[in-house]
Structures are given as structure tokens and as C-alpha cells.
Design a protein around this motif. Structure first.
Motif, PDB file in Angstrom:
ATOM      1  N   MET A 101       0.838  -1.213  -0.206  1.00  0.00           N
ATOM      2  CA  MET A 101       0.128  -0.110   0.177  1.00  0.00           C
ATOM      3  C   MET A 101       0.541   1.607  -0.030  1.00  0.00           C
ATOM      4  SD  MET A 101      -3.105  -1.067   2.394  1.00  0.00           S
ATOM      5  CE  MET A 101      -3.736  -0.072   2.388  1.00  0.00           C
ATOM      6  N   PRO A 102       1.092   1.601  -0.883  1.00  0.00           N
ATOM      7  CA  PRO A 102       2.245   2.747  -1.100  1.00  0.00           C
ATOM      8  C   PRO A 102       1.422   4.531  -0.889  1.00  0.00           C
ATOM      9  CG  PRO A 102       1.876   2.178  -3.235  1.00  0.00           C
ATOM     10  CD  PRO A 102       0.431   1.645  -2.381  1.00  0.00           C
ATOM     11  N   LEU A 103       1.614   4.866  -0.335  1.00  0.00           N
ATOM     12  CA  LEU A 103       1.445   6.547  -0.042  1.00  0.00           C
ATOM     13  C   LEU A 103       2.139   7.230   0.077  1.00  0.00           C
ATOM     14  CD1 LEU A 103      -0.511   8.610   1.938  1.00  0.00           C
ATOM     15  CD2 LEU A 103       1.171   8.361   3.639  1.00  0.00           C
ATOM     16  N   PRO A 188      10.106  -5.361   9.178  1.00  0.00           N
ATOM     17  CA  PRO A 188       8.988  -4.981   9.416  1.00  0.00           C
ATOM     18  C   PRO A 188       8.155  -4.297   8.156  1.00  0.00           C
ATOM     19  CG  PRO A 188      10.573  -3.078   9.004  1.00  0.00           C
ATOM     20  CD  PRO A 188      11.375  -4.348   9.028  1.00  0.00           C
ATOM     21  N   PRO A 189       7.045  -4.287   8.609  1.00  0.00           N
ATOM     22  CA  PRO A 189       6.200  -3.825   6.879  1.00  0.00           C
ATOM     23  C   PRO A 189       6.321  -2.709   6.776  1.00  0.00           C
ATOM     24  CG  PRO A 189       4.465  -3.811   9.245  1.00  0.00           C
ATOM     25  CD  PRO A 189       6.254  -3.997   9.924  1.00  0.00           C
ATOM     26  N   ILE A 190       6.723  -1.294   7.210  1.00  0.00           N
ATOM     27  CA  ILE A 190       6.884  -0.236   6.423  1.00  0.00           C
ATOM     28  C   ILE A 190       8.219   0.000   5.822  1.00  0.00           C
ATOM     29  CG2 ILE A 190       7.955   0.331   9.163  1.00  0.00           C
ATOM     30  CD1 ILE A 190       6.148   3.326   8.604  1.00  0.00           C
ATOM     31  N   LEU A 204       7.689  11.943  -1.180  1.00  0.00           N
ATOM     32  CA  LEU A 204       7.895  10.755  -0.252  1.00  0.00           C
ATOM     33  C   LEU A 204       7.217  10.019  -0.323  1.00  0.00           C
ATOM     34  CD1 LEU A 204       8.896  10.155   2.762  1.00  0.00           C
ATOM     35  CD2 LEU A 204       6.841  11.610   3.278  1.00  0.00           C
ATOM     36  N   GLN A 205       7.754   8.495  -0.755  1.00  0.00           N
ATOM     37  CA  GLN A 205       6.468   7.261  -0.969  1.00  0.00           C
ATOM     38  C   GLN A 205       7.018   6.313   0.720  1.00  0.00           C
ATOM     39  OE1 GLN A 205       7.259   4.543  -4.095  1.00  0.00           O
ATOM     40  NE2 GLN A 205       5.833   4.256  -3.929  1.00  0.00           N
ATOM     41  N   ILE A 206       6.065   6.324   1.753  1.00  0.00           N
ATOM     42  CA  ILE A 206       5.748   5.402   2.581  1.00  0.00           C
ATOM     43  C   ILE A 206       4.908   4.101   2.037  1.00  0.00           C
ATOM     44  CG2 ILE A 206       4.601   5.060   4.610  1.00  0.00           C
ATOM     45  CD1 ILE A 206       5.186   7.968   5.272  1.00  0.00           C
ATOM     46  N   ALA A 212      -1.150  -4.528   8.313  1.00  0.00           N
ATOM     47  CA  ALA A 212      -0.539  -3.826   8.768  1.00  0.00           C
ATOM     48  C   ALA A 212      -1.220  -2.423   9.216  1.00  0.00           C
ATOM     49  CB  ALA A 212       1.170  -3.433   8.640  1.00  0.00           C
ATOM     50  N   GLY A 213      -1.698  -2.570   8.359  1.00  0.00           N
ATOM     51  CA  GLY A 213      -2.897  -1.285   7.380  1.00  0.00           C
ATOM     52  C   GLY A 213      -3.354  -1.533   6.879  1.00  0.00           C
ATOM     53  N   ASP A 214      -4.966   0.060   6.687  1.00  0.00           N
ATOM     54  CA  ASP A 214      -5.460  -0.588   5.395  1.00  0.00           C
ATOM     55  C   ASP A 214      -5.630   1.077   4.599  1.00  0.00           C
ATOM     56  OD1 ASP A 214      -6.438   0.915   7.339  1.00  0.00           O
ATOM     57  OD2 ASP A 214      -8.130  -1.207   8.147  1.00  0.00           O
ATOM     58  N   GLY A 215      -7.120   1.184   4.205  1.00  0.00           N
ATOM     59  CA  GLY A 215      -7.298   2.356   3.875  1.00  0.00           C
ATOM     60  C   GLY A 215      -7.268   3.739   4.847  1.00  0.00           C
TER      61      GLY A 215
END
Length: 497
Positions: A101-103, A188-190, A204-206, A212-215
Motif C-alpha cells: 500500500m503506497p502513500l 517490518p511492514p513499513i 515522499l513514498q511510504i 499492518a494497515g488499511d485505507g
């Protein structure tokens, strides 16, 4: 006249017991206590007592169902139901990067690199899922929660390239970063990566793993980043309150809560609703691969203001929601394309209906199966009523995790497609598409549309995502490119619009 509290205390002192059986008030008292005067008082206050007892029962249930912090005694906590399914998919190496899941944040202005790194590390320290790896003990998967750590934030400088070169290179790098797999037993899932496009321009791409996360988490993260970064730049402590619980507490609570009566009443509804559920057979351009692929592309959707206004009027007139009206139209379209009257689609639901989990980063999202029978040549108003009924029932039974449903219903499983549904429909809050947050000395925008490029990963055959923007409705239709040609989906989208 005594207050109700005093009246009930007086009865309790005389060992009079009151309780509810459904809507009826029951009473048990030692011999001689229930005088005719007391019986008249009870009769006069009956409705008041029933209301009070109902509220007391609700409060008790609420207290009993509160998610409490678990004892941290060195035993690794279990996975939630949703995590278990993802763990299984990852173990089978079936997902490639479909659950990355990219931010992507576009930052213009004066960036404080050290403050940014510190802020990310504080978020990792706050939210256990971001520092959790996974392992198996006697065949059972468990969460291994690690102590806080320093996340690397590599900086790649693209400022020497021409603007068009930089854009091409950036798309390539973002795609590569998104294709990089997580090893959930070790990593780690990040991950985070910073790209510099000019003296005052950065991307910045996280990247989070879905386990470990959702929308929803992707809106919590930038909000917290905004608060902590601002405080760090101005040399102030973080303004964020301590989190009431952690994700592991939820995972344990979920296992305990979904048992006995709660589980059976929810399950019985779904078993009856989805018994002998037919698979939706949309005509594809290519035969379905033996093992599901996640290669996708997206086609933008734009419902103009005039049509949006009509949709909203119809919604109001029929007493439905925007989601229900848009879903009803989509179901009619799917029925026409497939030639089938029974149409089931999946819809994601945030599953954050408890205040204590609203601010957590974690994998809470659940999938609901929206199944409607469109038989009997109904008018659109009738379809809308059927969809409304389906949606309200599904929301009333939303606590059951999709994974538990699959386990209990045991549909025919196949590596080539998702169980129970292969088409997803979602109406997002505009906040989820463009979270509102700011960073000092920086202009910030969510860059996913601009840097998305042609390729995307899809987890279903077809996904329709819509969200209101001002007077219009925008969105995109994502599809599996190993099944459909762009032309087919464009035609479908034009029919929907």
C-alpha cells in the motif's frame, strides 16, 4: 415521588428482583413484600423501569465488549482473522506485491529531513503493527512485536535531470519501490523513500504492507505525521494523546468476542443469504489464468454535476444513501453484461465502529458480500429497494470477518479467483482520497494520481471506486489486464456513466 434510582434501591434492599424477558418486565419478591401499594407503584412506573433496564443492559454489554489492553506476558499475541488470511496468501507466495500500500506525498518548500525522519520513527513507536513481524509456533501464526527502531529514509537526488527525464525516472523508481516485496517474517511492514526533484521539491513514498494497515490507516498516518513533524520543527513535544489500546489487543478481543451466540446469530444470517451463491460470470476477453494474477490498469470515471444532482435527488426521494443508489446502477450493469439475475459484489467496510480503534494504524477493514436477486424484470426503483434491504441487513451483520465467513461457508476454492465475489464496489469518503493535513513551510499534495503511471495492482477481476468531489462524482474502474482489454472496460464505464 421518589426518583427512579431511589425507588429501585428501595426494592433491591427488600430483595425484590426485576429483569427483562424480551419486552416484558419480570419481577420476583419474597413473600409479603409486594404490597398492593407497591404493585400500583410498579405498574405506574413500568415503562420507565423497562427503559432504564434496557439502557443498563446496553451499558453492561458495552462494558463487557470494551477492548481492553492484554497482559504482556511474553506470549506472542495471535493474528486477527483478516491477518490470518493474508499470512496464508503470503506463505503460499500467491500475492506478488498486490498487498503493498503506497502513500505518495508531493512536498514543495523547505523540508527538514531530520524532523521528517524523527516523526516517522515516533509513529512507528506509537503503533505496534508497524514494528511487527510474523512467525509460526506449532503451526499457529503469531505476532512478534519488536521494540521501536530507526527507520531508514534513503534520499535519492533526481534534481540534475530535466523535468521530463525526472518524471520518467520517478515513475520507474516508484513502480520499483512498489514492486519490492516484504518478507513478513523478517522485515517490518513499513518502508520509506525520499526523492528530491529540485532544491525545494520532494516526493515522499511510504509503503505499508496491508497486514499492518488499511485505507483508513493511510489517513491516520499523514495526520499524525503532520502533528508530530510540526511539533518537532518548533521543538515542542508531540501533541498526540497516548493510544488507548494497540492492534494486538483488538486481535485477542476479536477472537474472544466472536464466539457462542454472537458468532452463531451473525453466521446464520450469512449462511441463509449466501447459500448456493452463484459465481458472477462476466464475459472476459481472455481465458482466466490457472493462478490468479494481479496485473491491472485503471480507467478514470467522471459523473458530471447535472447527473450527480439527479442521482442525489433520487437518493433523497427513495430514502437511500448515495452508496446504495450507485451500487444499484452498477448491479443492473453487471446483470446486463453477465446475463445473470443473481449479482453478488464485495464492498469494503472500515470496521472502525468503536471509538478505541478509530485512531489506530492496523488492518481492520472487512469485506461485506452484497448479494441481490434482480429476477422478475424489476423497475429501477424496485432494484434500489432490494439493494437498500441487502445493504441494511449486511451492515447489521458486519462484525463477522470475511475470512470467518469463507471458512464456515466453504465455497469451492480456487487459486484462480477470490472466494464469494470477484467484483468490488466502493464509495469512498473524499477525506480518504485527499486527507486534509499540512506541514510547516511546505505545500503538500497526495501525488498518487499524478505519479501512478499506467500499471497498478488489482486484487479482483474488476473494482469500481467512486467518491464525491464538490458537485461531481469522480472515481476509477480498476481491472485485471490478464482478463480484460482496456476497450471492453472503457465501454462498460461509458455505459455506467
Amino acid at each position: 415521588m421518589k426518583t427512579l434510582k431511589k425507588f429501585l434501591e428501595n426494592l433491591a434492599n427488600q430483595n425484590v428482583k426485576l429483569w427483562l424477558e424480551g419486552e416484558r418486565l419480570r419481577c420476583k419478591a419474597p413473600e409479603g413484600v409486594l404490597t398492593s401499594e407497591l404493585q400500583i407503584q410498579l405498574s405506574n412506573r413500568k415503562q420507565e423501569i423497562i427503559t432504564f433496564l434496557k439502557q443498563a443492559n446496553l451499558n453492561r454489554e458495552f462494558k463487557e465488549n470494551l477492548i481492553k489492553p492484554i497482559e504482556r506476558n511474553g506470549n506472542p499475541p495471535p493474528l486477527s482473522f483478516a491477518q490470518q488470511r493474508l499470512w496464508f496468501i503470503e506463505k503460499m507466495a500467491l500475492s506478488s506485491n498486490a498487498y503493498n500500500m503506497p502513500l505518495t506525498l508531493h512536498l514543495v518548500g523547505k523540508l527538514d529531513y531530520v524532523a521528517l525522519q524523527k516523526s516517522l520513527n515516533q509513529i512507528i513507536a506509537r503503533h505496534e503493527p508497524l514494528r511487527t513481524t510474523f512467525s509460526e509456533t506449532n503451526g499457529t501464526p503469531v505476532q512478534i512485536i519488536k521494540p521501536p527502531f530507526e527507520l531508514e529514509l534513503p534520499l535519492q537526488d533526481l534534481s540534475g535531470l530535466t523535468p521530463s527525464e525526472a518524471t520518467t525516472k520517478l515513475q520507474q523508481l516508484l513502480q520499483q519501490e512498489n514492486e519490492l516485496l516484504f518478507n513478513l517474517e523478517v522485515d517490518p511492514p513499513i518502508r520509506a523513500q525520499l526523492y528530491q526533484l529540485g532544491t525545494t521539491e520532494y516526493i515522499l513514498q511510504i509503503t505499508l504492507h496491508h497486514i499492518a494497515g488499511d485505507g483508513w490507516s493511510l489517513t491516520v498516518l499523514p495526520k499524525e505525521l503532520s502533528a508530530i513533524y510540526t511539533a518537532t520543527v518548533f521543538d515542542k513535544p508531540s501533541p498526540l494523546p497516548e493510544l488507548p489500546i494497540q492492534y494486538a489487543d483488538f486481535a485477542v478481543w476479536q477472537k474472544n468476542y466472536l464466539q457462542g451466540q454472537t458468532l452463531s446469530s451473525q453466521l446464520n444470517y450469512w449462511k441463509e443469504k449466501l447459500l448456493d451463491l452463484p459465481q458472477l460470470q462476466l464475459p472476459t476477453d481472455h481465458p482466466r489464468p490457472a493462478v490468479e494474477t494481479f496485473n491491472g490498469a485503471g480507467i478514470p470515471i467522471n459523473i458530471p454535476a447535472a447527473l450527480t444532482s439527479k442521482i442525489k435527488q433520487l437518493t433523497q426521494k427513495q430514502g437511500t444513501t448515495l452508496f446504495m443508489t450507485l451500487l444499484a446502477a452498477f448491479k443492473v450493469l453487471l446483470s446486463r453484461y453477465s446475463g445473470e439475475e443473481s449479482v453478488a459484489v464485495g464492498t469494503p467496510i472500515a470496521n472502525r465502529n468503536r471509538s478505541e480503534i478509530e485512531g489506530l494504524i492496523g488492518f481492520f477493514v472487512n469485506s461485506l458480500v452484497m448479494y441481490t436477486d434482480l429476477g422478475g424484470d424489476p423497475s429501477f426503483t424496485e432494484v434500489l429497494n432490494r439493494v437498500k434491504q441487502t445493504a441494511l441487513e449486511a451492515y447489521g451483520h458486519q462484525d463477522i470477518p470475511f475470512e470467518k465467513l469463507v471458512e464456515q461457508l466453504q465455497p469451492e476454492r480456487s487459486l484462480s479467483q477470490n472466494p464469494l465475489f470477484q467484483v468490488v464496489f466502493a464509495v469512498q469518503e473524499s477525506e480518504h482520497m485527499k486527507p486534509s493535513f499540512s506541514l510547516p513551510n511546505l505545500e503538500v499534495e497526495l501525488g498518487w494520481e499524478r505519479w501512478m503511471g499506467d500499471q497498478m495492482t488489482v486484487r479482483m477481476d474488476l473494482e469500481l471506486h467512486l467518491w464525491p468531489v464538490g458537485e461531481e462524482i469522480k472515481g476509477f474502474c480498476a481491472y485485471n489486464t490478464d482478463l480484460f482489454e482496456a476497450e471492453t472496460i472503457s465501454r462498460m464505464v461509458s455505459h455506467y456513466e
